[in-house]
Design a protein around this motif. Structure first.
Motif, PDB file in Angstrom:
ATOM      1  N   PRO A 185       1.117   1.566  -1.177  1.00 59.68           N
ATOM      2  CA  PRO A 185       1.296   0.111  -1.318  1.00 59.68           C
ATOM      3  C   PRO A 185       2.599  -0.374  -0.695  1.00 59.68           C
ATOM      4  O   PRO A 185       3.610   0.345  -0.685  1.00 59.68           O
ATOM      5  N   LYS A 186       2.582  -1.582  -0.183  1.00 61.89           N
ATOM      6  CA  LYS A 186       3.781  -2.199   0.376  1.00 61.89           C
ATOM      7  C   LYS A 186       4.650  -2.750  -0.768  1.00 61.89           C
ATOM      8  O   LYS A 186       4.165  -3.058  -1.853  1.00 61.89           O
ATOM      9  N   ASN A 187       5.927  -2.897  -0.488  1.00 58.08           N
ATOM     10  CA  ASN A 187       6.847  -3.428  -1.499  1.00 58.08           C
ATOM     11  C   ASN A 187       6.425  -4.819  -1.960  1.00 58.08           C
ATOM     12  O   ASN A 187       6.490  -5.137  -3.154  1.00 58.08           O
ATOM     13  N   GLU A 188       5.989  -5.662  -1.014  1.00 51.53           N
ATOM     14  CA  GLU A 188       5.586  -7.021  -1.355  1.00 51.53           C
ATOM     15  C   GLU A 188       4.369  -7.009  -2.280  1.00 51.53           C
ATOM     16  O   GLU A 188       4.275  -7.830  -3.211  1.00 51.53           O
ATOM     17  N   GLU A 189       3.444  -6.105  -2.049  1.00 51.49           N
ATOM     18  CA  GLU A 189       2.252  -6.015  -2.891  1.00 51.49           C
ATOM     19  C   GLU A 189       2.627  -5.607  -4.314  1.00 51.49           C
ATOM     20  O   GLU A 189       2.123  -6.177  -5.292  1.00 51.49           O
TER      21      GLU A 189
END
Length: 273
Positions: A185-189
């Protein structure tokens, strides 16, 4: 003197019919055998006695008719109450599974050892095909994994091992559907999910409850806002969503409610508990 079969049957059905008559009259359910509860006047002549008199006192036919009437009436009451039944009881009876970061450890020869499917770092370093399937180089995939791990350590305060396991679980998937091609997962997600949890659940950063929730069920970090909203929308009315999910985060994946009419989505169904 031995009692006749029909009188024995009538004595057996009497307390049940009294309770049923009380329930059908709109009053609270009265446990059979509770002699202290005052029943309404309408319930004094239950179906059993009425049918026995109509069919002839002492007649076996009347007793059988009363029995069938009782079963039919009980079925009707059960159908009427079906919409209210079991959601909360299902939560009380629910057997909680352990999805926490601790479940990734198994004991071997008296020592706790990390299972290889939850050791993403070692997988990336030893299996070249992981990077190929992810359309990255090994170095890029490893850097992506370290980025997600560092985010949990700095943003939530998870320990190094707990962060490693949490991201490994998320990247592999709840049903290991991403095994062989990790979805990190991305940090923003992850930040978007955490903000939703803070807004909709009884959790907080200050008291560590958000951190505990992620440790208990790291798979929540892979959920979309649409999936989270669906879970909340389908939650039965007699369940306090923000408290129930905070105590058992796996409930976040309940995104359907069949209301007792099975639609073959039992794993994701609130009614199934």
């Amino acid at each position: 003197r031995l009692a006749s079969p029909e009188s024995a049957m009538a004595r057996l059905l009497w307390p049940l019919s009294v309770a049923l008559a009380s329930c059908r009259c709109g009053d609270a359910f009265v446990p059979a055998g509770d002699a202290q509860v005052a029943l309404p006047q309408r319930s004094i002549a239950p179906p059993v006695e009425r049918l026995r008199h109509e069919s002839g006192a002492g007649s076996q036919r009347g007793t059988l008719a009363a029995a069938f009437a009782f079963v039919a009436a009980a079925g009707a009451v059960r159908w009427r109450l079906r919409g209210e039944a079991v959601a909360m009881r299902g939560m009380q009876d629910r057997v909680k599974k352990d999805f926490s970061v601790k479940s990734a450890m198994i004991r071997k020869l008296g020592k706790l050892v990390l299972q290889k499917e939850f050791d993403m770092r070692t997988q990336i370093m030893t299996d070249d095909k992981l990077a190929v399937r992810s359309q990255m180089t090994k170095e890029e995939l490893l850097a992506d994994f370290e980025r997600a791990v560092d985010f949990l350590k700095t943003d939530l305060g998870l320990g190094a091992l707990e962060s490693d396991i949490a991201i490994s679980k998320v990247a592999t998937g709840l049903y290991m559907q991403h095994l062989g091609r990790p979805r990190i997962p991305k940090n923003e997600e992850m930040l978007t999910v955490m903000n939703w949890l803070l807004t909709n659940l009884a959790v907080s950063r200050d008291d560590g409850t958000l951190k505990r929730l992620v440790e208990q069920y790291p798979f929540v970090l892979a959920r979309s806002l649409e999936e989270l909203e669906e879970s909340k929308r389908f939650c039965p009315e007699d369940i306090n969503y923000d408290i129930a999910v905070a105590e058992d985060p796996a409930l976040i994946d309940k995104t359907y409610n069949c209301d007792g009419i099975c639609a073959n989505q039992c794993v994701a169904c609130w009614y199934n508990g």
